[in-house]
Enzyme design. Structure first.
Site, short mmCIF file in Angstrom:
data_model
loop_
_atom_site.label_atom_id
_atom_site.label_comp_id
_atom_site.label_asym_id
_atom_site.label_seq_id
_atom_site.Cartn_x
_atom_site.Cartn_y
_atom_site.Cartn_z
N GLY A 112 25.82 44.18 31.47
CA GLY A 112 26.01 43.04 30.59
C GLY A 112 26.68 41.92 31.36
O GLY A 112 26.81 42.00 32.59
N SER A 113 27.13 40.90 30.65
CA SER A 113 27.75 39.74 31.31
C SER A 113 29.22 40.03 31.60
O SER A 113 29.73 41.11 31.32
CB SER A 113 27.64 38.53 30.38
OG SER A 113 28.45 38.74 29.24
N GLY A 169 32.89 44.25 28.52
CA GLY A 169 33.46 45.59 28.35
C GLY A 169 32.72 46.67 29.14
O GLY A 169 32.82 47.85 28.80
N LYS A 170 32.00 46.28 30.19
CA LYS A 170 31.26 47.26 31.00
C LYS A 170 32.19 48.29 31.62
O LYS A 170 31.95 49.49 31.53
CB LYS A 170 30.54 46.58 32.18
CG LYS A 170 29.54 45.54 31.83
CD LYS A 170 28.96 44.93 33.10
CE LYS A 170 29.97 44.20 33.95
NZ LYS A 170 30.54 43.00 33.37
N ASP A 193 31.43 51.31 39.92
CA ASP A 193 31.82 50.07 39.25
C ASP A 193 31.32 48.87 40.06
O ASP A 193 31.15 48.98 41.27
CB ASP A 193 33.34 50.01 39.08
CG ASP A 193 33.75 48.95 38.07
OD1 ASP A 193 32.96 48.66 37.15
OD2 ASP A 193 34.88 48.42 38.17
N GLU A 194 31.11 47.74 39.40
CA GLU A 194 30.60 46.52 40.06
C GLU A 194 29.35 46.84 40.89
O GLU A 194 29.20 46.40 42.03
CB GLU A 194 31.69 45.90 40.96
CG GLU A 194 32.97 45.53 40.24
CD GLU A 194 32.86 44.28 39.35
OE1 GLU A 194 31.76 43.67 39.29
OE2 GLU A 194 33.84 43.94 38.69
N ALA A 195 28.46 47.61 40.28
CA ALA A 195 27.26 48.09 40.99
C ALA A 195 26.39 46.97 41.53
O ALA A 195 25.70 47.15 42.53
CB ALA A 195 26.44 48.98 40.05
#
Ligand code: ZN
Length: 198
Positions: free
Chosen positions: A17-18, A22-23, A89-91
């Site tokens: 998502g942007s 909440g990713k 995270d931050e893929a």
């Protein structure tokens, strides 16, 4: 709400998502549930992400889990044999091999959960995310709230003028916007830059 498959088999899950959607919170929620189930987890993030802490996956509301910063996706393949769940995270900042690396981990029986931006600030698919989403068993799109109109937001609008892709999410640099407000903002910026160029 996402409910995990309780059978122990390899799979790929993507949370995207942007900014401010909440990713990372959702990634941490799933990883904590895996920990409650006594599964061995390992979390990777790109070494470029140094927002708050070198070794933690830190979300904007400051829940954190220790993570390992790496520079290349293939380093994940060296994960210890007893690891059952790999979090990423931050893929979006990883290289193009991310999808095949995730596939290889899943084929070994590992549950791979990756969180990342689906699009960049120009609204274009971000780095390895499209390929990763294509091979995933499950993709969850999470949404922020548009700061202009209150609709669901799926765009990360950049408030600064830097064209560099790797600027990490802070509230003073980006704002979440819905499609319509994003298009209006971009049109307004074009108008302004045209008038300053004359
Ligand atoms: Zn809006």
């Amino acid at each position: 709400m996402f409910l995990e498959n309780t059978k122990k088999s390899g799979c790929i899950e993507v949370i995207c998502g942007s900014m401010f959607s909440g990713k990372t919170e959702e990634l941490i929620r799933r990883l904590k549930r895996a920990q409650f189930a006594n599964q061995k987890i390992k979390i990777f993030k790109p070494a470029v992400d140094i927002r708050y802490s070198d070794n933690d996956v830190v979300s904007h509301d400051l829940h954190s889990i220790p993570s390992t910063p790496i520079t290349e996706a293939k380093q994940m393949l060296e994960v210890e044999n007893d690891i059952q769940v790999v979090g990423i995270d931050e893929a979006q900042f990883f290289d193009d091999t991310l999808a095949s690396v995730a596939q290889e981990l899943a084929n070994r029986g590992i549950r791979v959960i990756a969180a990342g931006l689906d699009t960049d600030f120009l609204g274009k698919p971000f780095g390895p995310m499209p390929n990763l989403m294509a091979v995933a068993e499950d993709v969850q799109k999470v949404h922020a709230i548009c700061v202009k109109c209150g609709n669901l937001a799926n765009h990360s609008h950049r408030l600064s003028r830097s064209k560099k892709l790797v600027v990490l999410g802070e509230k003073d640099v980006y704002e979440p916007l819905c499609r319509s407000c994003y298009n209006k903002a971009i049109a307004e910026e074009k108008k302004q830059s045209n008038s300053t160029n004359i």
